[in-house]
Design a protein around this motif. Structure first.
Motif, PDB file in Angstrom:
ATOM      1  N   GLU A  97      22.769  12.716  46.456  1.00  0.00           N
ATOM      2  CA  GLU A  97      22.175  12.581  47.779  1.00  0.00           C
ATOM      3  C   GLU A  97      21.336  13.822  48.077  1.00  0.00           C
ATOM      4  OE1 GLU A  97      22.528  10.131  50.115  1.00  0.00           O
ATOM      5  OE2 GLU A  97      23.755   8.917  48.785  1.00  0.00           O
TER       6      GLU A  97
ATOM      7  N   LYS B  84      30.638  18.650  53.075  1.00  0.00           N
ATOM      8  CA  LYS B  84      30.783  18.439  54.504  1.00  0.00           C
ATOM      9  C   LYS B  84      30.133  19.560  55.324  1.00  0.00           C
ATOM     10  CE  LYS B  84      34.848  15.828  53.443  1.00  0.00           C
ATOM     11  NZ  LYS B  84      34.525  15.739  52.048  1.00  0.00           N
TER      12      LYS B  84
ATOM     13  N   THR C  39      28.935   7.825  56.750  1.00  0.00           N
ATOM     14  CA  THR C  39      28.694   7.688  55.308  1.00  0.00           C
ATOM     15  C   THR C  39      29.321   8.803  54.492  1.00  0.00           C
ATOM     16  OG1 THR C  39      26.599   8.883  55.428  1.00  0.00           O
ATOM     17  CG2 THR C  39      26.514   6.484  55.721  1.00  0.00           C
ATOM     18  N   LEU C  40      29.947   9.775  55.140  1.00  0.00           N
ATOM     19  CA  LEU C  40      30.525  10.918  54.442  1.00  0.00           C
ATOM     20  C   LEU C  40      31.744  10.481  53.647  1.00  0.00           C
ATOM     21  CD1 LEU C  40      29.804  13.909  54.347  1.00  0.00           C
ATOM     22  CD2 LEU C  40      31.500  14.299  56.105  1.00  0.00           C
TER      23      LEU C  40
ATOM     24  N   THR D   7      21.526  14.038  54.268  1.00  0.00           N
ATOM     25  CA  THR D   7      21.377  12.593  54.440  1.00  0.00           C
ATOM     26  C   THR D   7      22.682  11.912  54.800  1.00  0.00           C
ATOM     27  OG1 THR D   7      21.709  12.251  52.089  1.00  0.00           O
ATOM     28  CG2 THR D   7      19.433  12.431  52.854  1.00  0.00           C
ATOM     29  N   ALA D   8      23.805  12.614  54.758  1.00  0.00           N
ATOM     30  CA  ALA D   8      25.093  11.994  55.043  1.00  0.00           C
ATOM     31  C   ALA D   8      25.413  12.098  56.529  1.00  0.00           C
ATOM     32  CB  ALA D   8      26.190  12.662  54.228  1.00  0.00           C
ATOM     33  N   THR D   9      25.894  11.010  57.097  1.00  0.00           N
ATOM     34  CA  THR D   9      26.338  11.011  58.487  1.00  0.00           C
ATOM     35  C   THR D   9      27.854  10.939  58.509  1.00  0.00           C
ATOM     36  OG1 THR D   9      26.287   8.613  58.680  1.00  0.00           O
ATOM     37  CG2 THR D   9      24.236   9.793  59.188  1.00  0.00           C
TER      38      THR D   9
ATOM     39  N   MET E 166      32.040  14.446  48.970  1.00  0.00           N
ATOM     40  CA  MET E 166      30.717  14.829  49.438  1.00  0.00           C
ATOM     41  C   MET E 166      30.828  16.118  50.239  1.00  0.00           C
ATOM     42  SD  MET E 166      29.385  11.062  50.574  1.00  0.00           S
ATOM     43  CE  MET E 166      27.663  11.430  50.789  1.00  0.00           C
TER      44      MET E 166
ATOM     45  N   THR F 114      23.409  15.824  60.746  1.00  0.00           N
ATOM     46  CA  THR F 114      23.878  15.242  59.484  1.00  0.00           C
ATOM     47  C   THR F 114      24.762  16.242  58.755  1.00  0.00           C
ATOM     48  OG1 THR F 114      21.926  16.066  58.326  1.00  0.00           O
ATOM     49  CG2 THR F 114      21.819  13.801  59.161  1.00  0.00           C
TER      50      THR F 114
ATOM     51  N   GLY G  67      26.145  16.365  52.159  1.00  0.00           N
ATOM     52  CA  GLY G  67      26.340  15.119  51.419  1.00  0.00           C
ATOM     53  C   GLY G  67      26.252  15.228  49.912  1.00  0.00           C
TER      54      GLY G  67
END
Length: 171
Positions: free
Chosen positions: A101, A117, A110-111, A105-107, A115, A129, A132
């Protein structure tokens, strides 16, 4: 205002009618809710004809079943192309590789477990965000772990000056 016999009788009647302490205080005027509660306690009034709020039904209808929550988005996999240029021999690639990723891009939704943090941006904004990127140990990727976990700085001891300073405590 004080508690006259007339006001005490009104208090007893209103309490038995099921009014709340706040409602009784408004009707009597000149007393607070806490004064009403204190007087009810001192008079030993306990039983009430009806509660101040209607009772909730004893049976609650069961909630409809929730749909299964979507699994957190794992890094996407794509198959390697099968056609390899014949000009230069290359090591055989694994059939599947992970696309990492892009940072930020991770919310929250979607985490995933593996991934990074590391928060990016202001948590109160809509564009907030997390990094990720893939991580193996701890909550952060290698880059963010270096920022988050810095080695403890050792103090430089100043030889004679430090010795003199430490001895002054005992003099």
């Amino acid at each position: 205002m004080g508690w006259t016999d007339e006001r005490v009788e009104s208090l007893k009647k209103l309490w038995q009618d099921g009014l709340s302490a706040s409602q009784i205080a408004k009707q009597l005027g000149g007393v607070t809710r806490n004064a009403v509660i204190g007087k009810v306690h001192r008079l030993g009034l306990s039983g009430r004809a009806a509660p101040s709020k209607p009772a909730r039904p004893a049976f609650k209808a069961p909630r409809p079943a929730r749909p299964a929550a979507a699994a957190p988005a794992a890094p996407r996999r794509i198959a390697e192309p099968t056609a390899v240029a014949a000009a230069a021999p290359t090591p055989t690639p694994s059939p599947v590789r992970y696309i990492e990723e892009a940072p930020g891009t991770a919310t929250v939704l979607t985490l995933g477990a593996h991934m990074c943090k590391w928060p990016i941006g202001d948590p109160s904004s809509d564009s907030f965000t997390f990094c990720g990127r893939r991580q193996d140990e701890g909550p952060y990727c290698m880059e963010h772990a270096r920022v988050a976990y810095q080695p403890v700085q050792t103090k430089k001891r100043g030889g004679a000056n430090e010795l003199a300073r430490s001895l002054r405590r005992y003099i």
